[in-house]
Design a protein around this motif. Structure first.
Motif, PDB file in Angstrom:
ATOM      1  N   UNK A 193       1.062  -1.298   0.041  1.00 17.87           N
ATOM      2  CA  UNK A 193      -0.007  -0.077   0.091  1.00 17.87           C
ATOM      3  C   UNK A 193       0.783   1.282   0.044  1.00 17.87           C
ATOM      4  N   UNK A 194       0.573   2.136  -0.970  1.00 17.70           N
ATOM      5  CA  UNK A 194       1.245   3.484  -1.014  1.00 17.70           C
ATOM      6  C   UNK A 194       0.845   4.265  -0.064  1.00 17.70           C
ATOM      7  N   UNK A 195       1.483   5.113   0.796  1.00 18.30           N
ATOM      8  CA  UNK A 195       1.049   5.904   1.752  1.00 18.30           C
ATOM      9  C   UNK A 195       1.719   7.241   1.803  1.00 18.30           C
ATOM     10  N   UNK A 196       0.806   8.339   1.753  1.00 13.13           N
ATOM     11  CA  UNK A 196       1.072   9.611   1.704  1.00 13.13           C
ATOM     12  C   UNK A 196       0.753  10.458   3.071  1.00 13.13           C
ATOM     13  N   UNK A 197       1.646  11.286   3.510  1.00 15.88           N
ATOM     14  CA  UNK A 197       1.334  12.023   4.602  1.00 15.88           C
ATOM     15  C   UNK A 197       1.531  13.463   4.258  1.00 15.88           C
ATOM     16  N   UNK A 198       0.548  13.996   4.647  1.00 16.21           N
ATOM     17  CA  UNK A 198       0.397  15.739   4.444  1.00 16.21           C
ATOM     18  C   UNK A 198       0.521  16.337   5.876  1.00 16.21           C
ATOM     19  N   UNK A 199       1.578  16.882   6.203  1.00 18.24           N
ATOM     20  CA  UNK A 199       1.571  17.447   7.507  1.00 18.24           C
ATOM     21  C   UNK A 199       1.774  18.736   7.578  1.00 18.24           C
ATOM     22  N   UNK A 200       0.593  19.637   8.066  1.00 17.79           N
ATOM     23  CA  UNK A 200       0.561  21.062   8.092  1.00 17.79           C
ATOM     24  C   UNK A 200       0.927  21.583   9.390  1.00 17.79           C
ATOM     25  N   UNK A 201       1.481  23.010   9.278  1.00 22.14           N
ATOM     26  CA  UNK A 201       1.870  23.608  10.369  1.00 22.14           C
ATOM     27  C   UNK A 201       1.973  25.136   9.988  1.00 22.14           C
ATOM     28  N   UNK A 202       2.033  25.872  11.020  1.00 17.49           N
ATOM     29  CA  UNK A 202       1.813  27.232  10.738  1.00 17.49           C
ATOM     30  C   UNK A 202       3.055  27.896  10.026  1.00 17.49           C
ATOM     31  N   UNK A 203       4.325  27.302  10.655  1.00 17.03           N
ATOM     32  CA  UNK A 203       5.650  27.770  10.184  1.00 17.03           C
ATOM     33  C   UNK A 203       6.565  26.631  10.012  1.00 17.03           C
ATOM     34  N   UNK A 204       8.009  26.650   9.689  1.00 16.47           N
ATOM     35  CA  UNK A 204       8.626  25.499   9.597  1.00 16.47           C
ATOM     36  C   UNK A 204       9.213  25.242  10.937  1.00 16.47           C
ATOM     37  N   UNK A 205       8.997  25.938  11.925  1.00 17.35           N
ATOM     38  CA  UNK A 205       9.356  25.529  13.465  1.00 17.35           C
ATOM     39  C   UNK A 205       8.293  24.514  13.673  1.00 17.35           C
ATOM     40  N   UNK A 206       7.105  24.811  13.364  1.00 23.36           N
ATOM     41  CA  UNK A 206       6.132  23.989  14.041  1.00 23.36           C
ATOM     42  C   UNK A 206       6.135  22.617  13.375  1.00 23.36           C
ATOM     43  N   UNK A 207       6.828  22.364  12.185  1.00 19.49           N
ATOM     44  CA  UNK A 207       7.238  20.999  11.680  1.00 19.49           C
ATOM     45  C   UNK A 207       7.960  20.199  12.542  1.00 19.49           C
ATOM     46  N   UNK A 208       7.783  20.021  13.840  1.00 25.38           N
ATOM     47  CA  UNK A 208       8.832  19.788  14.947  1.00 25.38           C
ATOM     48  C   UNK A 208       9.346  18.360  14.639  1.00 25.38           C
ATOM     49  N   UNK A 209       8.529  17.424  13.876  1.00 22.61           N
ATOM     50  CA  UNK A 209       9.286  16.172  13.738  1.00 22.61           C
ATOM     51  C   UNK A 209       9.419  15.719  12.525  1.00 22.61           C
ATOM     52  N   UNK A 210       9.577  16.657  11.542  1.00 23.80           N
ATOM     53  CA  UNK A 210       9.671  16.610  10.107  1.00 23.80           C
ATOM     54  C   UNK A 210      11.004  15.431   9.688  1.00 23.80           C
ATOM     55  N   UNK A 211      12.032  15.803  10.482  1.00 21.79           N
ATOM     56  CA  UNK A 211      13.190  14.956  10.202  1.00 21.79           C
ATOM     57  C   UNK A 211      13.117  13.558  10.555  1.00 21.79           C
ATOM     58  N   UNK A 212      12.199  13.293  11.744  1.00 19.61           N
ATOM     59  CA  UNK A 212      12.193  11.884  11.822  1.00 19.61           C
ATOM     60  C   UNK A 212      11.065  11.074  10.657  1.00 19.61           C
ATOM     61  N   UNK A 213      10.271  11.864  10.330  1.00 21.67           N
ATOM     62  CA  UNK A 213       9.293  11.444   9.081  1.00 21.67           C
ATOM     63  C   UNK A 213      10.052  11.206   7.912  1.00 21.67           C
ATOM     64  N   UNK A 214      11.003  12.223   7.622  1.00 16.00           N
ATOM     65  CA  UNK A 214      11.906  12.189   6.384  1.00 16.00           C
ATOM     66  C   UNK A 214      12.672  10.940   6.566  1.00 16.00           C
ATOM     67  N   UNK A 215      13.181  10.584   7.558  1.00 17.67           N
ATOM     68  CA  UNK A 215      14.077   9.155   7.679  1.00 17.67           C
ATOM     69  C   UNK A 215      13.126   7.906   7.394  1.00 17.67           C
TER      70      UNK A 215
END
Length: 349
Positions: A251-273
């Motif tokens: 199954x292909x899985x797509x994650x849309x992660x929304x936030x106000x600014x880049x600082x609020x993308x607080x766990x983006x690095x973990x998602x990208x890993x």
């Protein structure tokens, strides 16, 4: 109406006042929320039954006994009768008596069938500030606490705010060491969230109530998946992704992660890993108030609409109540069947 309801309970039964927090603002809102949720799910027997049984299990943390249900039922009917005024009738009265009887019986059944503790004591073993108002905590319950990826539970911080419980999603799939992660944003004057972000330290004790929620994976489905997360609504999405890594191959899985600014993308690095490790996973971060940040800009729902089509996907939505409502409207416009959308909306304080 909720204020009147609680006033009647406390006037007629002063002994139960100590079961509730000093401030009742959120408690009043939760009463109405529970009634609305019950009424909205009455045409879906399975959802209606599971919601009320979970609510009954959850209420064990308040040390509720069967007699309390009679007290609550009488106060609820009196409050509704008072605020309905001349619109009230014998038919309404009987209908609500019958409805409350069903609600109480299902909640009591859920509570009596639960052999777990009324709550679990847990130690904070790690605390990390990810932004000015977001923290990630790892806790370890002293006894085994079983839950499913995607579920949430109530948390109390006895050291700072006894008898005040707030709901938070668990941010990881179940682990063999029994540890659990929570992503918390301090919202305004929120007592519990503020304490969890700014005051709680490693070594402090929390209390955790029974897990709730139905935003869990259906392993029988073969459809591709879209996760839509707003802010710390990423918590249950992260748990579901971890669950998928244990069995998903097709199954292909797509994650849309929304936030106000880049600082609020607080766990983006973990998602990208995770995306780098699992070819079936793609991450689309979105900032609504950070022009030129380097990725998608605007609301997460507008970004979602630019991709697709999505009619054949399973959807999971998590975030603030307003974000969830907006996403559900967008998915309706995109012709996504409601039966393929799962979400749990609740406020964090």
């Amino acid at each position: 109406m909720a204020g009147y309801f609680y006033a009647r309970i406390f006037l007629n039964n002063p002994g139960v006042r100590d079961m509730f927090p000093v401030t009742m603002d959120v408690q009043r809102a939760r009463l109405l929320g529970a009634i609305v949720t019950a009424v909205q799910s009455v045409d879906d027997p399975d959802r209606f039954d599971e919601y009320l049984r979970s609510l009954g299990r959850d209420h064990r943390k308040f040390q509720v006994v069967p007699e309390h249900y009679e007290v609550v039922g009488a106060a609820l009917l009196e409050a509704m009768r008072t605020f309905a005024g001349p619109e009230w009738s014998h038919e309404y009265d009987q209908a609500w008596r019958d409805a409350y009887d069903v609600i109480a019986r299902k909640m009591l059944a859920g509570a009596s069938a639960d052999s777990n503790p009324a709550w679990w004591h847990a130690e904070v073993i790690a605390h990390e500030r990810r932004s000015s108002d977001i923290a990630m905590l790892t806790v370890r319950p002293f006894q085994q606490l079983e839950y499913r990826a995607g579920q949430y539970l109530s948390v109390e911080v006895p050291k700072f705010h006894p008898r005040v419980w707030r709901t938070y999603s668990v941010a990881n799939a179940p682990r063999t060491d029994n540890t659990m992660d929570f992503h918390v944003r301090a919202l305004g004057a929120g007592w519990v969230s503020g304490a969890l972000v700014r005051r709680v330290q490693a070594g402090d004790l929390l209390r955790l109530a029974a897990p709730m929620g139905t935003m869990v994976l259906d392993r029988r489905s073969t459809r591709d998946i879209v996760f839509v997360a707003g802010g710390t609504g990423l918590s249950p999405i992260k748990a579901l992704l971890e669950d998928l890594t244990t069995f998903n191959r097709t199954r292909w899985v797509h994650v849309f992660f929304g936030a106000r600014n880049r600082d609020d993308l607080y766990d983006l690095a973990s998602l990208q890993e995770m995306a780098a490790a699992y070819p079936w996973l793609s991450i689309v971060p979105v900032c609504s108030e950070d022009p030129g940040w380097g990725g998608e800009e605007g609301s997460v729902t507008d970004t979602l609409s630019r991709f697709g089509p999505w009619m054949e996907h399973d959807f999971f939505v998590s975030g603030s109540p307003m974000m969830v409502r907006t996403t559900l409207r967008t998915l309706s416009q995109l012709k996504v069947p409601q039966t393929r959308i799962r979400y749990d909306a609740f406020s964090e304080h």
